[in-house]
Motif scaffolding. Structure first.
Motif, PDB file in Angstrom:
ATOM      1  N   TRP A  14      -7.180   1.810  25.300  1.00 13.70           N
ATOM      2  CA  TRP A  14      -6.599   3.186  26.161  1.00 13.70           C
ATOM      3  C   TRP A  14      -7.461   4.214  25.436  1.00 13.70           C
ATOM      4  CZ3 TRP A  14      -3.946   6.730  22.784  1.00 13.70           C
ATOM      5  CH2 TRP A  14      -3.237   6.066  21.714  1.00 13.70           C
ATOM      6  N   ASN A  31       3.425  -9.319  30.289  1.00 21.99           N
ATOM      7  CA  ASN A  31       3.353  -7.878  30.203  1.00 21.99           C
ATOM      8  C   ASN A  31       3.055  -7.665  28.639  1.00 21.99           C
ATOM      9  OD1 ASN A  31       5.861  -7.600  28.849  1.00 21.99           O
ATOM     10  ND2 ASN A  31       6.869  -7.216  30.554  1.00 21.99           N
ATOM     11  N   TYR A  32       2.642  -6.528  28.367  1.00 21.02           N
ATOM     12  CA  TYR A  32       2.149  -6.200  26.905  1.00 21.02           C
ATOM     13  C   TYR A  32       3.305  -6.590  25.896  1.00 21.02           C
ATOM     14  CZ  TYR A  32      -2.150  -4.188  28.282  1.00 21.02           C
ATOM     15  OH  TYR A  32      -3.205  -3.528  28.893  1.00 21.02           O
ATOM     16  N   LYS A  50      -6.462   1.884  37.862  1.00 25.40           N
ATOM     17  CA  LYS A  50      -4.984   1.550  37.899  1.00 25.40           C
ATOM     18  C   LYS A  50      -4.775   0.742  36.479  1.00 25.40           C
ATOM     19  CE  LYS A  50      -1.302  -0.387  40.191  1.00 25.40           C
ATOM     20  NZ  LYS A  50      -1.113  -1.822  41.009  1.00 25.40           N
ATOM     21  N   ARG A  51      -5.833  -0.077  36.065  1.00 19.30           N
ATOM     22  CA  ARG A  51      -5.685  -0.616  35.028  1.00 19.30           C
ATOM     23  C   ARG A  51      -5.699   0.333  33.776  1.00 19.30           C
ATOM     24  NH1 ARG A  51      -9.223  -6.060  33.944  1.00 19.30           N
ATOM     25  NH2 ARG A  51      -8.412  -6.451  32.205  1.00 19.30           N
ATOM     26  N   ARG A  56      -4.842   3.270  33.771  1.00 20.28           N
ATOM     27  CA  ARG A  56      -3.962   4.167  33.453  1.00 20.28           C
ATOM     28  C   ARG A  56      -2.536   3.044  33.021  1.00 20.28           C
ATOM     29  NH1 ARG A  56      -2.458   6.527  38.953  1.00 20.28           N
ATOM     30  NH2 ARG A  56      -4.709   6.701  39.226  1.00 20.28           N
ATOM     31  N   LYS A  57      -2.606   1.772  33.233  1.00 20.66           N
ATOM     32  CA  LYS A  57      -1.460   1.166  32.892  1.00 20.66           C
ATOM     33  C   LYS A  57      -1.771   0.987  31.189  1.00 20.66           C
ATOM     34  CE  LYS A  57       0.287  -3.365  33.312  1.00 20.66           C
ATOM     35  NZ  LYS A  57      -0.100  -4.724  33.619  1.00 20.66           N
ATOM     36  N   ALA A  58      -3.016   0.705  30.836  1.00 25.89           N
ATOM     37  CA  ALA A  58      -3.288   0.507  29.393  1.00 25.89           C
ATOM     38  C   ALA A  58      -2.982   1.776  28.450  1.00 25.89           C
ATOM     39  CB  ALA A  58      -4.850   0.073  29.248  1.00 25.89           C
ATOM     40  N   PHE A  81      -0.732   4.040  29.420  1.00 24.45           N
ATOM     41  CA  PHE A  81       0.794   4.113  29.390  1.00 24.45           C
ATOM     42  C   PHE A  81       1.150   3.320  28.429  1.00 24.45           C
ATOM     43  CE2 PHE A  81       4.926   2.514  30.745  1.00 24.45           C
ATOM     44  CZ  PHE A  81       5.734   3.619  30.757  1.00 24.45           C
ATOM     45  N   TYR A  82       1.013   2.035  28.587  1.00 25.32           N
ATOM     46  CA  TYR A  82       1.525   1.145  27.300  1.00 25.32           C
ATOM     47  C   TYR A  82       1.031   1.367  25.822  1.00 25.32           C
ATOM     48  CZ  TYR A  82       4.123  -1.626  30.764  1.00 25.32           C
ATOM     49  OH  TYR A  82       4.902  -2.172  31.578  1.00 25.32           O
TER      50      TYR A  82
END
Lengths: 276, 315
Positions: free
Chosen positions: A100, A178-179, B20-21, B23-25, B27-28
């Motif tokens: 991220w 999911n994670y 989208k991916r 953003r998901k990453a 978030f998590y």
């Protein structure tokens, strides 16, 4: 590389001498713990007490409520252990298996807290816990473990997680996992030995902690073993036999845990050392 | 036309998919690291700022009012009005200067010994590591007893060898070296890190020296030490940071005595904050310690460029 016999003999002899020096304090502790005072005063000193006074342990551990100290220590250690293992594995996962934006910068900022001397945060933390009404409770000693569990542990686990191929996660993600499932089903089982390392280090750090309990605990009934031993020293100053018996009782669980988990300890230290 | 529109579309959807991916990453990623980030804010950043503010006040638990006094605490520290400040600073520096080289040199050579292919290597390693897991309180009790001037093992051994005995922890001159000695018992962790570094040195390097006819000294000088400089660097920084903050030993072994000769900085800070309840003043002490440790760390980092060799790095 072949080492010459002469060199090996010299190395072996040096190690023998050094090991003797490292082990003598333990022997002195043990023999003093099963002597009475008159035996302790004998010159030249006895290495093997005659007779053994095992009742020292009973006396030392009952004149001061060591049972209660033991229970308090166990509660704190268990609370810290659970919090550290859960929160450091989760954080390490987020810092290694998910890509991220800004991740490495955030990690670096958090890592910088390792350089900060504990003395800087000590006083405001104390005032904060006191204002919240948690002075003389176990909370200040346990709760922080649930918020990350220490950067050292996160760093160690992250190092380990990064060595596991990322393909597993991607395959699982494609399959719709999911994670949380990846963390629980793939990463945790694969990193069992690293988790044990973290648990062992955490156990020792919490068991050995002196400054934390000294600052946050006030009533004798809430003391930990480390504090209790210090209190014991204050009241039984010259009773070396009893003091050594009590010290043995505090040291013994650590030694046992170490010997049981020795393999993991050595691996763990190696893991922290500069492999990254 | 249609084809180009189509490709344009698919590029767009791909881009959409990737954001989208992402953003998901994000978030998590934040979700998983949020306890650690919160912990950093609550238990490090917040208290750090609070401590800086406190150091500019006369906060005292037993006083009803607290006033902002600017740099007065720091002026009091450095003006010499508080002579214990310089005393504790000097004591701690003396301890650091004595302890850091001792820890690094001794654990380095112990690691070299343990890296040899001798019989019983694993047992030696266990014995040398074991004391480092003994709780500081218990280790201090053991050393108080070993160093007892009348009945301790050390003085008995010295007099048996017809050597002069020492007052150890009770002598004004011997107290700091004695405390250094007690902490050397626990150098096992440093030894193991050196050992891990040694196991990463390729054996072929030593063979090259064998071919050249060099002895152990040239191996040490030209291979072991240069190859291990990153480990030496790491261990030196950690030992410096740890040595500046010694507390449990100071508290249990000597309580600052005799005659304030072992008044370690963090012990003095604890005493000021929790016995004398002068928490504003103690916060100023904490910041001075922080800055000293920072200066030392930066110094070692800065000089590291000239003596630390990383493998694979261009010279």
């Amino acid at each position: 590389m072949r080492e010459s016999r002469l060199k090996l003999t010299a190395g072996f002899t040096s190690l023998l001498i050094v090991s003797a020096m490292f082990i003598v304090p333990f022997l002195w502790l043990l023999r003093s713990s099963v002597m009475d005072l008159s035996q302790i005063f004998i010159m030249p000193p006895q290495w093997i007490p005659k007779p053994f006074h095992f009742e020292n342990f009973k006396e030392a551990l009952t004149v001061v409520p060591f049972g209660a100290f033991f229970k308090n220590t166990l509660i704190i250690v268990a609370g810290v252990l659970i919090g550290t293992v859960v929160s450091s594995t989760i954080a390490a996962f987020g810092f290694s298996r998910i890509k991220w934006k800004g991740r490495d910068m955030v990690f670096a900022i958090l890592m910088s807290s390792m350089m900060l001397p504990g003395a800087v945060t000590l006083i405001p933390s104390f005032i904060g816990w006191k204002e919240l009404g948690f002075y003389d409770t176990f909370y200040p000693l346990i709760v922080p473990a649930y918020f990350g569990g220490g950067m050292f542990n996160i760093f160690l686990l992250r190092q380990f997680y990064m060595s596991i191929p990322q393909d597993f996660d991607e395959a699982a993600l494609v399959d719709g996992a999911n994670y949380f499932q990846i963390y629980w089903r793939i990463l945790l089982p694969l990193s069992r030995s690293a988790v044990i390392v973290v648990a062992l280090f955490t156990f020792l750090a919490s068991w050995n902690d002196f400054m934390g309990p000294l600052i946050y605990l006030k009533s004798d009934s809430r003391f930990t073993l480390a504090l209790g031993l210090q209190m014991f020293q204050g009241s039984y100053n010259a009773q070396w036999d009893l003091l050594m018996a009590a010290s043995t009782a505090v040291v013994l669980p650590c030694v046992l845990v170490f010997l049981l988990g020795q393999r993991f300890f050595l691996e763990g230290i190696t893991l922290t050392g500069l492999k990254g | 036309m249609e084809i180009s529109a189509n490709t344009g579309n698919s590029v767009k959807t791909a881009a959409k998919k990737s954001t989208k991916r992402e953003r998901k990453a994000l978030f998590y990623g934040l979700l998983f690291t949020s306890p650690a980030i919160l912990g950093f804010i609550i238990y490090t950043l917040g208290p750090m700022i609070a401590s800086l503010y406190l150091s500019l006040t006369d906060y005292n638990v037993f006083k009803d009012t607290t006033s902002f006094i600017g740099l007065d605490n720091y002026i009091k520290l450095f003006s010499g009005e508080d002579d214990l400040f310089y005393k504790s600073l000097g004591t701690t520096f003396y301890f650091v200067i004595l302890r850091v080289p001792a820890v690094i040199i001794i654990s380095f050579f112990l690691a070299i010994l343990l890296n040899m292919n001798v019989k019983g290597r694993a047992i030696f390693r266990t014995i040398i590591y074991l004391p480092s897991i003994v709780p500081a309180v218990a280790a201090s009790m053991i050393w108080l007893w070993l160093m007892n001037p009348d009945l301790g093992l050390l003085n008995m051994a010295l007099s048996w060898l017809h050597l002069p005995t020492s007052n150890w922890l009770f002598g004004e001159g011997s107290v700091i070296p004695s405390i250094v000695l007690t902490t050397l018992w626990g150098i096992g962790g440093t030894v193991i890190i050196f050992l891990a570094g040694l196991s990463g040195v390729p054996k072929s390097y030593y063979e090259a020296i064998d071919v050249d006819g060099g002895g152990w000294y040239s191996k040490l000088r030209h291979i072991t030490i240069p190859m291990l400089t990153p480990t030496i660097f790491f261990n030196t920084i950690m030992t410096i940071i740890g040595s500046f903050q010694v507390f449990s030993e100071a508290y249990i072994l000597t309580q600052g005595g005799p005659n304030n000769k072992s008044l370690f900085f963090v012990f003095y800070l604890w005493r000021t904050a929790f016995r004398d309840t002068e928490m504003g003043y103690a916060s100023a002490l904490a910041w001075v310690l922080f800055i000293i440790i920072m200066i030392f760390t930066v110094l070692v980092f800065k000089t590291s460029k000239s003596w630390v060799h990383y493998e694979g790095e261009k010279q």
